[in-house]
Design a protein around this motif. Sequence first.
Motif, PDB file in Angstrom:
ATOM      1  N   LYS A 400       0.833  -1.206   0.000  1.00  0.00           N
ATOM      2  CA  LYS A 400       0.000   0.000   0.000  1.00  0.00           C
ATOM      3  C   LYS A 400       0.866   1.254   0.000  1.00  0.00           C
ATOM      4  O   LYS A 400       0.556   2.238  -0.689  1.00  0.00           O
ATOM      5  CB  LYS A 400      -0.909  -0.013   1.231  1.00  0.00           C
ATOM      6  N   VAL A 401       1.961   1.220   0.747  1.00  0.00           N
ATOM      7  CA  VAL A 401       2.876   2.367   0.789  1.00  0.00           C
ATOM      8  C   VAL A 401       3.478   2.619  -0.592  1.00  0.00           C
ATOM      9  O   VAL A 401       3.614   3.765  -1.029  1.00  0.00           O
ATOM     10  CB  VAL A 401       3.983   2.133   1.834  1.00  0.00           C
ATOM     11  N   ILE A 402       3.827   1.548  -1.299  1.00  0.00           N
ATOM     12  CA  ILE A 402       4.416   1.693  -2.631  1.00  0.00           C
ATOM     13  C   ILE A 402       3.414   2.348  -3.584  1.00  0.00           C
ATOM     14  O   ILE A 402       3.749   3.292  -4.318  1.00  0.00           O
ATOM     15  CB  ILE A 402       4.873   0.326  -3.162  1.00  0.00           C
ATOM     16  N   TRP A 403       2.180   1.875  -3.576  1.00  0.00           N
ATOM     17  CA  TRP A 403       1.164   2.463  -4.457  1.00  0.00           C
ATOM     18  C   TRP A 403       0.849   3.897  -4.051  1.00  0.00           C
ATOM     19  O   TRP A 403       0.639   4.763  -4.910  1.00  0.00           O
ATOM     20  CB  TRP A 403      -0.099   1.603  -4.431  1.00  0.00           C
ATOM     21  N   LEU A 404       0.808   4.141  -2.754  1.00  0.00           N
ATOM     22  CA  LEU A 404       0.570   5.509  -2.302  1.00  0.00           C
ATOM     23  C   LEU A 404       1.716   6.423  -2.726  1.00  0.00           C
ATOM     24  O   LEU A 404       1.504   7.580  -3.112  1.00  0.00           O
ATOM     25  CB  LEU A 404       0.407   5.537  -0.782  1.00  0.00           C
ATOM     26  N   GLY A 405       2.941   5.888  -2.681  1.00  0.00           N
ATOM     27  CA  GLY A 405       4.079   6.668  -3.151  1.00  0.00           C
ATOM     28  C   GLY A 405       3.965   7.022  -4.621  1.00  0.00           C
ATOM     29  O   GLY A 405       4.319   8.136  -5.035  1.00  0.00           O
ATOM     30  N   ALA A 406       3.429   6.078  -5.414  1.00  0.00           N
ATOM     31  CA  ALA A 406       3.229   6.371  -6.838  1.00  0.00           C
ATOM     32  C   ALA A 406       2.218   7.503  -7.018  1.00  0.00           C
ATOM     33  O   ALA A 406       2.394   8.386  -7.871  1.00  0.00           O
ATOM     34  CB  ALA A 406       2.750   5.108  -7.558  1.00  0.00           C
ATOM     35  N   ILE A 407       1.168   7.502  -6.200  1.00  0.00           N
ATOM     36  CA  ILE A 407       0.187   8.588  -6.269  1.00  0.00           C
ATOM     37  C   ILE A 407       0.840   9.916  -5.915  1.00  0.00           C
ATOM     38  O   ILE A 407       0.605  10.947  -6.560  1.00  0.00           O
ATOM     39  CB  ILE A 407      -0.999   8.316  -5.319  1.00  0.00           C
ATOM     40  N   LEU A 408       1.663   9.907  -4.878  1.00  0.00           N
ATOM     41  CA  LEU A 408       2.295  11.145  -4.421  1.00  0.00           C
ATOM     42  C   LEU A 408       3.236  11.712  -5.479  1.00  0.00           C
ATOM     43  O   LEU A 408       3.395  12.937  -5.588  1.00  0.00           O
ATOM     44  CB  LEU A 408       3.042  10.900  -3.110  1.00  0.00           C
ATOM     45  N   VAL A 409       3.887  10.839  -6.240  1.00  0.00           N
ATOM     46  CA  VAL A 409       4.761  11.327  -7.310  1.00  0.00           C
ATOM     47  C   VAL A 409       3.937  12.086  -8.354  1.00  0.00           C
ATOM     48  O   VAL A 409       4.298  13.192  -8.782  1.00  0.00           O
ATOM     49  CB  VAL A 409       5.516  10.153  -7.966  1.00  0.00           C
ATOM     50  N   VAL A 410       2.814  11.487  -8.761  1.00  0.00           N
ATOM     51  CA  VAL A 410       1.950  12.155  -9.733  1.00  0.00           C
ATOM     52  C   VAL A 410       1.369  13.429  -9.135  1.00  0.00           C
ATOM     53  O   VAL A 410       1.294  14.475  -9.796  1.00  0.00           O
ATOM     54  CB  VAL A 410       0.822  11.200 -10.183  1.00  0.00           C
ATOM     55  N   ALA A 411       0.953  13.361  -7.854  1.00  0.00           N
ATOM     56  CA  ALA A 411       0.360  14.525  -7.202  1.00  0.00           C
ATOM     57  C   ALA A 411       1.371  15.657  -7.064  1.00  0.00           C
ATOM     58  O   ALA A 411       1.032  16.839  -7.230  1.00  0.00           O
ATOM     59  CB  ALA A 411      -0.184  14.133  -5.834  1.00  0.00           C
ATOM     60  N   ALA A 412       2.605  15.314  -6.742  1.00  0.00           N
ATOM     61  CA  ALA A 412       3.638  16.341  -6.604  1.00  0.00           C
ATOM     62  C   ALA A 412       3.884  17.043  -7.932  1.00  0.00           C
ATOM     63  O   ALA A 412       4.100  18.260  -7.987  1.00  0.00           O
ATOM     64  CB  ALA A 412       4.929  15.717  -6.082  1.00  0.00           C
ATOM     65  N   ASN A 413       3.827  16.276  -9.016  1.00  0.00           N
ATOM     66  CA  ASN A 413       4.002  16.873 -10.335  1.00  0.00           C
ATOM     67  C   ASN A 413       2.874  17.847 -10.640  1.00  0.00           C
ATOM     68  O   ASN A 413       3.104  18.957 -11.141  1.00  0.00           O
ATOM     69  CB  ASN A 413       4.060  15.756 -11.386  1.00  0.00           C
ATOM     70  N   ALA A 414       1.638  17.429 -10.321  1.00  0.00           N
ATOM     71  CA  ALA A 414       0.496  18.309 -10.558  1.00  0.00           C
ATOM     72  C   ALA A 414       0.558  19.542  -9.666  1.00  0.00           C
ATOM     73  O   ALA A 414       0.252  20.662 -10.094  1.00  0.00           O
ATOM     74  CB  ALA A 414      -0.804  17.540 -10.312  1.00  0.00           C
ATOM     75  N   ARG A 415       0.955  19.361  -8.410  1.00  0.00           N
ATOM     76  CA  ARG A 415       1.048  20.491  -7.482  1.00  0.00           C
ATOM     77  C   ARG A 415       2.107  21.489  -7.939  1.00  0.00           C
ATOM     78  O   ARG A 415       1.917  22.708  -7.860  1.00  0.00           O
ATOM     79  CB  ARG A 415       1.375  19.972  -6.076  1.00  0.00           C
ATOM     80  N   ALA A 416       3.217  20.991  -8.449  1.00  0.00           N
ATOM     81  CA  ALA A 416       4.270  21.883  -8.945  1.00  0.00           C
ATOM     82  C   ALA A 416       3.770  22.710 -10.116  1.00  0.00           C
ATOM     83  O   ALA A 416       4.066  23.907 -10.230  1.00  0.00           O
ATOM     84  CB  ALA A 416       5.498  21.059  -9.337  1.00  0.00           C
ATOM     85  N   TRP A 417       2.981  22.077 -11.003  1.00  0.00           N
ATOM     86  CA  TRP A 417       2.423  22.819 -12.136  1.00  0.00           C
ATOM     87  C   TRP A 417       1.488  23.923 -11.653  1.00  0.00           C
ATOM     88  O   TRP A 417       1.523  25.046 -12.144  1.00  0.00           O
ATOM     89  CB  TRP A 417       1.679  21.859 -13.057  1.00  0.00           C
ATOM     90  N   ILE A 418       0.650  23.595 -10.658  1.00  0.00           N
ATOM     91  CA  ILE A 418      -0.296  24.580 -10.136  1.00  0.00           C
ATOM     92  C   ILE A 418       0.440  25.746  -9.483  1.00  0.00           C
ATOM     93  O   ILE A 418       0.115  26.919  -9.702  1.00  0.00           O
ATOM     94  CB  ILE A 418      -1.257  23.912  -9.135  1.00  0.00           C
ATOM     95  N   ARG A 419       1.458  25.446  -8.689  1.00  0.00           N
ATOM     96  CA  ARG A 419       2.203  26.510  -8.007  1.00  0.00           C
ATOM     97  C   ARG A 419       2.948  27.383  -9.007  1.00  0.00           C
ATOM     98  O   ARG A 419       3.101  28.591  -8.807  1.00  0.00           O
ATOM     99  CB  ARG A 419       3.176  25.895  -6.997  1.00  0.00           C
ATOM    100  N   ARG A 420       3.414  26.769 -10.070  1.00  0.00           N
ATOM    101  CA  ARG A 420       4.143  27.536 -11.074  1.00  0.00           C
ATOM    102  C   ARG A 420       3.199  28.401 -11.912  1.00  0.00           C
ATOM    103  O   ARG A 420       3.522  29.527 -12.278  1.00  0.00           O
ATOM    104  CB  ARG A 420       4.916  26.565 -11.973  1.00  0.00           C
ATOM    105  N   ARG A 421       2.031  27.869 -12.182  1.00  0.00           N
ATOM    106  CA  ARG A 421       1.101  28.575 -13.057  1.00  0.00           C
ATOM    107  C   ARG A 421       0.279  29.620 -12.303  1.00  0.00           C
ATOM    108  O   ARG A 421      -0.002  30.696 -12.810  1.00  0.00           O
ATOM    109  CB  ARG A 421       0.163  27.546 -13.710  1.00  0.00           C
ATOM    110  N   PHE A 422      -0.122  29.263 -11.070  1.00  0.00           N
ATOM    111  CA  PHE A 422      -0.966  30.156 -10.277  1.00  0.00           C
ATOM    112  C   PHE A 422      -0.263  30.434  -8.956  1.00  0.00           C
ATOM    113  O   PHE A 422      -0.596  29.857  -7.923  1.00  0.00           O
ATOM    114  CB  PHE A 422      -2.335  29.535 -10.022  1.00  0.00           C
ATOM    115  N   GLY A 423       0.674  31.311  -8.986  1.00  0.00           N
ATOM    116  CA  GLY A 423       1.509  31.548  -7.812  1.00  0.00           C
ATOM    117  C   GLY A 423       0.876  32.392  -6.743  1.00  0.00           C
ATOM    118  O   GLY A 423       1.321  32.400  -5.609  1.00  0.00           O
ATOM    119  N   VAL A 424      -0.162  33.185  -7.071  1.00  0.00           N
ATOM    120  CA  VAL A 424      -0.771  34.082  -6.089  1.00  0.00           C
ATOM    121  C   VAL A 424      -2.254  33.754  -5.993  1.00  0.00           C
ATOM    122  O   VAL A 424      -3.087  34.418  -6.597  1.00  0.00           O
ATOM    123  CB  VAL A 424      -0.581  35.563  -6.474  1.00  0.00           C
TER     124      VAL A 424
END
Length: 646
Positions: A400-424
């Motif tokens: 379960k930790v391994i699969w959750l880690g895979a989700i977090l990798v994808v989520a971190a990528n999406a979060r980085a895009w959001i922070r970069r695109r909508f910074g304020v």
Amino acid sequence: MTVETTGRRKSVKLLGRALVVALLSLLALGIGASPAQAHASLEGTDPPGGQIADSAPTVVTMNFSERVVPVEGRMKVIAPDGSNVVAGKVTTVNGGARVRIPLKKNLADGTYLVSYRVISADGHPVQGGFTFSSRVPSALGANANDVNSGASSASVDTGVRTVQSLGRFAAYAGIALLAGPLVILLGLWPRRLAIRGPRRLAWTGWGLLFGGTLAVLALQEVYADGGTLADLSISGIGQSLDETVGRALLARLGLLIAAVPVLIRVLRPQVSNDSGDPGWAGPVDRVLVGIFGVAVLVTFPFAGHAAQSPAPFLSVPSITLHVGAMAVWLGGLAVLARYLLPRARYRELEVILPVWSRWAFWAVAALVFSGVIETFLEIGGFGGLDRLVNTTYGQLVLTKVIWLGAILVVAANARAWIRRRFGVPVAYALAAEDPENPPAEEPDDEPTKAPVKTSAGKRPQKKAGTATKTAPKAAGKARRAVEPETADFSASGKSADEVRRLRSRVGIEVALGAVVLALATALVQVAPARSADDAAAAAANLPYSAQLTMGPNVLQVDLSPAHIGTNELHLTLFDKNGLPVKVAEWSGSADLPKANVSTDLVALPLTENHAVGQVELPIAGEWKFTFTARTSDIDQYSVTKVITIR
């Protein structure tokens, strides 16, 4: 369409297929794996298993590691003639951890088999058996098999296990699909958009949660009794309410029914008035939704392992938080991928995505924090870290930790895009649009101007052909121009393409989350790591008792306490009809090949077919015992048995 885009879509399809296969495999693990493991351990009996009582007992007592509920009709004490000598109702004392089986008076001499099936506190069936003798041993029957003292996994019908596993998975998926739309609708949904889609998703979640819970409750007694789907009955549902799990499931159903009026009010189409305030989901509605939500979440730990952990004051809140965080996160992602990203305008996403990103971050943090606490408790603390590898429960947790880690990798990528695109991020642009003066649209290559937003939440009127955009008042500085607002991102353009890619990432997160839900279902089906070890330790404290085939006869072997040091050995020989067989001479040996240790067995006859002796076993391990009985000058029989000595 470019080659790169085509390749990316093929990769997404392959990933989707792989996730489907993984999900079905994990569901098969929960459905088709061995029956739910014993979560209650038999710690001792009176009379002791394998022992010879000087007088006939009037009651058999069994002590378990936790509270149990005896299964009616499955508690038996079988006499040498095959009759059941239980007299009266089986009862429990000592908080339910001690089971008392009353016996008939004046029991005949011989060996008795105690067979039992009980329900552990977390709702899983436990079965086992042991023998004792009244005054002198006797045969159990013509087809005697090994009867080892202790508790083991109880047999469960495949159909019942399948429906229960699917029911638990449906309940987890349902709470996510119900919580996600409610959180998004009450906190982030643009009021100009219709809520038909999220409303339908929320009611689907309610139905899955209710139906899955009902299926588990309806089959709980059948599951416990070892019956089939054909044995389902109303009376059986009533009997399941004697258990903590049954009461928790019933409470969840009651809460879901009671919440229907509140959900109808909250999920009805919104109505805007002249003041710009919503005519739906007021403060009282929000409070009621929160109260019902927390109450439903609390039923999950009481329907599983958490309420019976060594520290329920920690495990119950942690599982409640764990399920709640999962529901908000995965359910919110489902709404985001299915409805918001395809329908919201770009300037609305400037508000929604940064806020949701923060909410998702804290939901994941709560998920990880509560999961660590619960895992720590269920493996038995720092001393049980090896159980993460050596037990089925620990292996599922790591998976379960391994699969959750895979989700977090994808989520971190999406979060980085959001922070970069909508910074304020700022809370604006969620007011309903003026239906009489919709904003005009411009081509991508036209410059845009940002009008000031009024306090009433309405946009100033512009001349035809003039671009209208909303600028955040809290930004404090000019923002770069953005693409024209549109309700359709199917058009070409850099921003539209980026949002489509973001939607793909979110979709992958949801698919991976479904696999994690399947793993959570499987975890409920197996014993916690601490319980598995406790069961082994409890079994080690019980004596060894077995009936072995020796040529044409049956040999009763009782070794107590089956530990390092001095052990008492009883040997009794019968024919296939249970009649005593005269033994002229007893002999044997005990060997531990790995340690190159061997000792002879000396047994002195007490009767013509019963001998007793003592054997010193200095080292723990798998000892190979050889028993030999000479019944005449020409007839001699031997049998070999491996017995674990601790």
